[in-house]
Scaffold this active site. Structure first.
Site, mmCIF file in Angstrom:
data_model
loop_
_atom_site.group_PDB
_atom_site.id
_atom_site.type_symbol
_atom_site.label_atom_id
_atom_site.label_comp_id
_atom_site.label_asym_id
_atom_site.label_seq_id
_atom_site.Cartn_x
_atom_site.Cartn_y
_atom_site.Cartn_z
ATOM 1 N N ALA A 1 9.872 13.989 10.997
ATOM 2 C CA ALA A 1 9.780 13.906 12.458
ATOM 3 C C ALA A 1 11.162 14.124 13.077
ATOM 4 C CB ALA A 1 9.217 12.551 12.881
ATOM 5 N N ILE B 1 1.871 16.680 4.840
ATOM 6 C CA ILE B 1 1.167 16.125 3.680
ATOM 7 C C ILE B 1 0.091 15.123 4.113
ATOM 8 C CG2 ILE B 1 3.085 16.558 2.123
ATOM 9 C CD1 ILE B 1 3.924 13.665 2.356
ATOM 10 N N GLY C 1 6.714 7.037 7.651
ATOM 11 C CA GLY C 1 5.820 7.228 6.496
ATOM 12 C C GLY C 1 5.999 6.221 5.384
ATOM 13 N N GLU C 2 7.154 5.552 5.351
ATOM 14 C CA GLU C 2 7.422 4.692 4.205
ATOM 15 C C GLU C 2 7.709 3.243 4.581
ATOM 16 O OE1 GLU C 2 9.475 7.523 1.011
ATOM 17 O OE2 GLU C 2 10.068 7.989 3.053
ATOM 18 N N ARG D 1 11.546 5.558 18.301
ATOM 19 C CA ARG D 1 10.538 5.957 19.266
ATOM 20 C C ARG D 1 9.295 6.448 18.515
ATOM 21 N NH1 ARG D 1 12.092 11.128 22.809
ATOM 22 N NH2 ARG D 1 10.683 10.950 24.586
ATOM 23 N N THR E 1 0.541 13.553 7.044
ATOM 24 C CA THR E 1 1.274 12.587 7.850
ATOM 25 C C THR E 1 1.120 12.824 9.351
ATOM 26 O OG1 THR E 1 3.104 14.068 7.357
ATOM 27 C CG2 THR E 1 3.053 11.985 6.193
#
Ligand SMILES: Cc1cc2nc3c(=O)[nH]c(=O)nc-3n(C[C@H](O)[C@H](O)[C@H](O)COP(=O)(O)OP(=O)(O)OC[C@H]3O[C@@H](n4cnc5c(N)ncnc54)[C@H](O)[C@@H]3O)c2cc1C
Ligand code: SF4
Lengths: 339, 743
Positions: free
Chosen positions: B514, B470, B709-710, B633, B472
């Site tokens: 991920a 999206i 992402g958040e 990581r 990312t």
């Protein structure tokens, strides 16, 4: 969007003649406001007359020693024109405080005068709005009116005129040159736009067959002490909550002549000549500015969400006059940072 | 270090050139032949029913194919179950065009399909629909005492833990205490790309569906169940997604509409939403929160109480984890958390970037600032004093937690020590200057996912998984993971996603991609690696004849002995030697519950902010931000940094600008466009500094990643609010902080 026919006008007289045929005929210049309104079904012209090919793009000296801005000169060309930058930097600054570079490249000086209110309800066909549909009621008065007017409002409408450019034009006492079937007339800027009264569907005093051909700037020089202060919810690309165009002529610290106009507060660019008179002969001090500011909002009326504008307008007037006095049109590093 | 070590490298986006050149195609850009266009008609009222639809005039227009509404939609699935997507909350999902009932303003009530988008749009504007309005309620203020506790409706929702210790008594006995309410309004995701679906009708009920979504499989399952299609009949493709932020987790109305029209008209159809229509579905809910804190004489927390009430629709119980974080971010023995919903005549809210935590961390972290002032402590000091080494909600240690390092490194980078603690004490020219800080915690989760790898004889590796990108960076980091594990140059790796023909993957959300897809790709690469080794051993004179898998490594295009790298076979040659055109392997990956069960798995951050406020005019500028993030990581510092930069911008937006304004007279959002729904522009964004405090963690997942992402959003709005207080002495507890709140 409705279907419409499209013609291109090659001469002002022909454009005026065609326009007078029906009130469903509209001129299109840059299209940055009209097309949006058509897509939203707020304007539904049956016919568009493209006026972009009329010979009205010039920016040149006027016979009275001022500057004549063609109605079809773009906002960008006007703001960056050397004579405008040199003699009327207030106007440059106001234009550059508006919209975005892309929009200013398309937007014309004539079109800017006619841009319509940004009232949420005007834009939403699901809600009543006297300006859009006369007699249907005003949703904003009892609704969410944070961005709307505090001066010269009526029971029918509290919309504001959203232009930045026009606020500077009002302060500079520009005149508007208009051509209709009966020939040409010149309209003082303060008489060009109107207050809503009980006919808010009319934003201005132009007749249906008329076209704006140019805007004249008088010769007076406010190029040294001026400021356009625009307050909004983000640093760029937002309409003014309150804006102030201030211009002074100073003898030392004494004000010889002052000009003051406000945007974002009324159905028209709000110039207060009584307040301006109060500046004349006074020392250019914060004290003077406060008194004048209080006068400007004397008859202001706040609604459920916009009462803050009264205080904000006062503070903005003081700040703009201060900046103008100091010859520092922008003291605050983050203001108007979108040229 | 070999040339094919990619994990941890700042690789540029592999999809960048396609995006810049415009060759990356989004859902509404597939121009299949014979396409018809649908335009959605929305309800002007918030509640009531449709009494009449008169489509005669519209249908008489040449080029109009059909007007779909509840009056003519064919029999579709009957049970609620069929309309529930993977991430649906509890309740009864909204069914577009199902009946005459209006449940929320902007509800889609009809679809006009025509030859061109312009015609469809015009026809929609003249479609006559009559309504009978019923009284609606859209104001949460009327529901303050009418909240209810939701059940376990939705995946990922954890009801607040039961109270611990004696929170009421300890609050009363505390030396200092605060009790405040914190509010933010409704926010809409508004990704750049509007929702759109192009359905390519392949004949005999068979469809290729190009959808804007965060989960191609979720869209596929939805349309399969609703329209009774087989897997083969409903392939969903979603190669590029122009931003999601949670808005694409659930299938949106346009997907239903486009599939319906294509099946009925037996024709390819596209339906796209306008920006205005982007306000016709999920949003971050309007939330009222109360936080009560108390401290002991030594500045430790005596009690923490946090209660949240937010809106949901009449038909579904949307839930998010708002308050749980307050039981785990700080050490405290006496905690009481409460969470309630209230039903309003609005559409169901929907996960929006860091759902729940963005909301909860705003309230908790502003309250912590207020508490620090009340107790006469530095806000950073106060937090460190109450540092939680264990997750007290779960009563487990963290698998890793470097929040303390985030505090210290962030503060050092920011220059926190230069802060004069007194409000209104710092100035720069006309401007009041304020420093504020805050932090947050977010789940490090992994979901079950699959991947397939295929290595061709010319040395090209294709990797496939049905996940999404999206924006990312999934394309990029999965390319890195595959290239690293098989020792191939990234140029030789083609990662493909967004296709329901690929191995299953969950929706892209929760910052788990991920970890989930990364582990699946790693496993698939290792499975292929084992096959390659076996094949290599069959080659004549193979130097790897006796090697075990543990003895070899894949580096620089070679398969070689770890201890004797000279003993090597070129990987491409192995495929050629196999006599096949390619060698393949697939694998799935799921969290190792055995390994994880003793631990709490979380990412953390600490944010430091400088604001400048014009004292007279109330304008606020966020001039500096340092965001220190501990999220395991970091696979790619570029894409990770971009995520945190975006989060900071998002936080600035949440703090200062974003609010969807509801007019309760009409039960309708009034600023439903980009001109008046404000998000920051470039001129609003100044210095943003991102620090990663890396954590080694082999418990969260084999890659040691926690998702990025958040977490970077947490605390940003609170830090800004706190900085505004420090600058001005004004404590604002309702977002967004627009200038009128400071006059
Ligand atoms: C996203 C956005 C943000 C904006 N932000 C700002 C802002 O911050 N500040 C600001 O001041 N403005 C702003 N604008 C408005 C912009 O300045 C106006 O849209 C623009 O000036 C209109 O000029 P135009 O030539 O495009 O007019 P058009 O859209 O072509 O025409 C507008 C109207 O004027 C009439 N008209 C045009 N020329 C003439 C003429 N010569 N004689 C008679 N009638 C005429 C047309 O018939 C039409 O009704 C914004 C606009 C957009 C879309
Ligand atoms: S303020 Fe004017 S434009 Fe706005 S709703 Fe009322 S009548 Fe319409």
């Amino acid at each position: 969007m409705n279907s419409f026919t499209y013609t291109r006008a090659e001469a002002v007289e022909a454009a005026v003649r065609e326009k007078s045929a029906s009130d469903q005929v509209k001129f299109i210049a840059g299209g940055t406001n009209l097309l949006d309104l058509m897509k939203e079904n707020i304007e539904r012209p049956t016919r568009l007359i493209d006026i972009n090919h009329l010979p009205l793009t010039q920016i040149e000296a006027s016979p009275e020693g001022g500057l004549r801005l063609g109605a079809l000169a773009t906002n960008a060309d006007t703001a960056w024109h050397p004579e405008v930058e040199k003699r009327y930097p207030l106007l440059s600054q106001a234009i550059l405080a508006g919209a975005s570079p892309q929009l200013r490249n398309m937007a014309t000086n004539g079109g800017n005068l006619f841009q319509r209110t940004r009232c949420y309800y005007f834009y939403d066909l699901a809600t009543p709005c006297n300006k859009r549909e006369p007699g249907s009621g005003c949703s904003a008065i009892g609704g969410y009116n944070r961005i709307l007017g505090i001066l010269g409002t009526s029971e029918s409408c509290i919309a504001t005129h959203p232009s930045d450019m026009c606020v500077a034009l009002a302060a500079l006492a520009a005149t508007v040159r208009v051509t209709g079937q009966n020939g040409e007339r010149v309209v003082k800027f303060e008489d060009f736009h109107r207050l809503p009264g009980d006919t808010p569907q009319f934003d201005n005093t132009l007749q249906p067959d008329e076209i704006v051909t140019a805007i004249d700037l008088p010769a007076e020089d406010f190029s040294r002490n001026f400021s356009y202060l625009k307050l909004r919810d983000r640093t760029s690309y937002a309409f003014a909550l309150v804006s102030v165009a201030a211009a002074l002529q100073l003898d030392g610290n004494t004000i010889r002549e002052g000009r003051l106009a406000l945007g974002g507060v009324a159905h028209k660019p709000w110039r207060d000549q009584e307040a301006e008179n109060m500046l004349r002969g006074q020392p250019a001090t914060e004290d003077t500015f406060r008194r004048v500011a209080a006068k400007v909002v004397e008859n202001a009326r706040g609604y459920s969400h916009n009462t803050f504008k009264i205080e904000l307008a006062k503070r903005a007037i003081v700040r703009a006059l201060k900046q103008a006095t100091e010859g520092q049109p922008v003291t605050e590093a983050f203001q108007n940072s979108n040229p | 270090m070999s040339q094919t070590n990619y994990i941890g490298k700042a690789l540029n986006r592999v999809d960048g050139p396609a995006k810049v050149a415009g060759t990356a195609k989004y859902a509404a850009e597939f121009n299949v032949p014979g396409l018809a266009y649908g335009y959605i008609v929305n309800s002007p009222i918030a509640k009531g029913k449709i009494t009449r639809i008169d489509a005669a005039e519209v249908l008489a227009l040449p080029g109009v194919h059909r007007v779909f509404s509840h009056e003519n939609v064919p029999m579709l699935a009957i049970l609620d179950r069929s309309y529930k997507d993977d991430v649906a909350p509890g309740g009864s999902p909204f069914r577009p065009l199902h009946d005459a009932e209006i449940k929320f303003s902007l509800q889609p009530v009809a679809l006009v399909v025509a030859d061109t988008i312009e015609l469809a749009r015009y026809a929609a504007s003249i479609l006559k629909i009559e309504y009978e309005a019923a009284p609606h309620e859209t104001d949460i203020e009327t529901k303050r005492t009418k909240g209810f506790e939701p059940g376990r409706g939705k995946t990922g929702f954890t009801p607040p833990p039961p109270p611990r210790g004696n929170p009421d008594r300890e609050l009363k006995n505390a030396v200092h205490s605060i009790d405040q309410e914190y509010v933010h309004g409704t926010q809409h995701h508004n990704p750049m790309e509007m929702f759109g679906t192009t359905v390519e009708y392949l004949g005999e009920g068979k469809l290729n569906v190009y959808d804007k979504t965060q989960g191609a499989l979720n869209s596929q399952q939805y349309i399969r169940k609703v329209f009774g299609l087989s897997k083969e009949e409903a392939r969903v493709i979603s190669k590029y997604t122009g931003g999601g932020f949670g808005s694409g987790l659930r299938p949106q109305h346009q997907l239903f509409m486009a599939v319906l029209a294509a099946l009925e008209l037996k024709q390819s159809v596209r339906v796209t939403m306008t920006r205005q229509q982007m306000f016709s579905f999920g949003h971050r809910p309007h939330t009222l929160q109360t936080v009560k804190l108390g401290t002991n004489a030594d500045g430790t927390l005596a009690a923490v109480q946090h209660h949240a009430l937010h809106e949901t629709s009449q038909f579904e119980d949307y839930t998010e984890n708002v308050v749980n974080w307050s039981g785990m971010l700080y050490q405290c023995a006496n905690v009481k958390l409460g969470y309630q919903l209230a039903k309003l005549d609005v559409y169901t809210p929907q996960d929006m970037r860091a759902p729940g935590a963005a909301t909860g961390s705003f309230a908790l972290e502003v309250a912590m600032d207020e508490m620090a002032y009340a107790a006469g402590l530095d806000p950073l000091d106060f937090r460190i004093r109450n540092y939680a080494d264990r997750d007290q909600n779960l009563d487990k240690p963290f698998s890793s937690k470097k929040l303390r390092e985030c505090y210290h490194e962030g503060a050092a980078k920011f220059g926190w020590e230069k802060r004069n603690p007194a409000p209104r004490s710092m100035r720069q020219g006309n401007m009041l200057v304020g420093y504020g800080m805050a932090g947050g915690v977010w789940d490090a989760s992994q979901q079950k996912a699959g991947a397939k790898v295929s290595l061709s004889a010319d040395g090209m590796l294709t990797v496939q998984s049905a996940t999404n990108d999206i924006g990312t960076g999934t394309y990029t980091i999965m390319t890195q993971v595959a290239a690293e594990y098989l020792g191939l140059p990234v140029e030789a790796v083609d990662f493909q996603l967004g296709d329901t023909e690929f191995p299953a993957a969950p929706v892209q959300g929760g910052s788990w991609t991920a970890a989930s897809i990364g582990t699946a790709v790693k496993n698939a690469c290792e499975a292929l690696g084992e096959k390659l080794l076996k094949q290599a051993q069959k080659m004549k004179g193979s130097p790897l004849e006796d090697a075990k898998f543990e003895d070899v490594e894949f580096v620089n295009g070679q398969l070689r002995l770890r201890l004797d790298p000279g003993q090597a076979v070129v990987i491409r040659d192995i495929v050629q030697a196999s006599g096949e055109t390619k060698m393949e392997a697939d694998a799935t990956a799921a969290p190792n519950l055995l390994k994880q069960q003793g631990y709490s798995l979380h990412a953390h951050n600490a944010v430091f902010v400088e604001v400048q406020v014009d004292e007279d005019l109330g304008t606020i500028h966020v001039t500096r931000v340092v965001n220190a993030v501990a999220a395991g990581r970091i696979i790619n510092p570029n894409t990770a940094r971009s995520q945190v930069l975006g989060s900071v911008v998002w936080g600035i937006s949440m703090a200062l600008m974003e609010e969807t304004v509801m007019d309760h007279q009409f039960g309708r959002y009034m600023n439903h466009n980009y001109a008046e729904y404000h998000i920051p522009v470039n001129a609003d964004i100044h210095d943003i500094d991102v620090l990663f405090v890396e954590e080694e963690d082999d418990i969260v997942n084999p890659l040691g990643v926690k998702g990025i992402g958040e977490v970077g959003l947490l605390g940003v709005a609170a830090a800004i609010t706190n900085a505004v207080y420090h600058a001005t002495g004004r404590r604002v507890r309702e977002l967004p902080i627009m200038l009128d709140k400071l006059l």
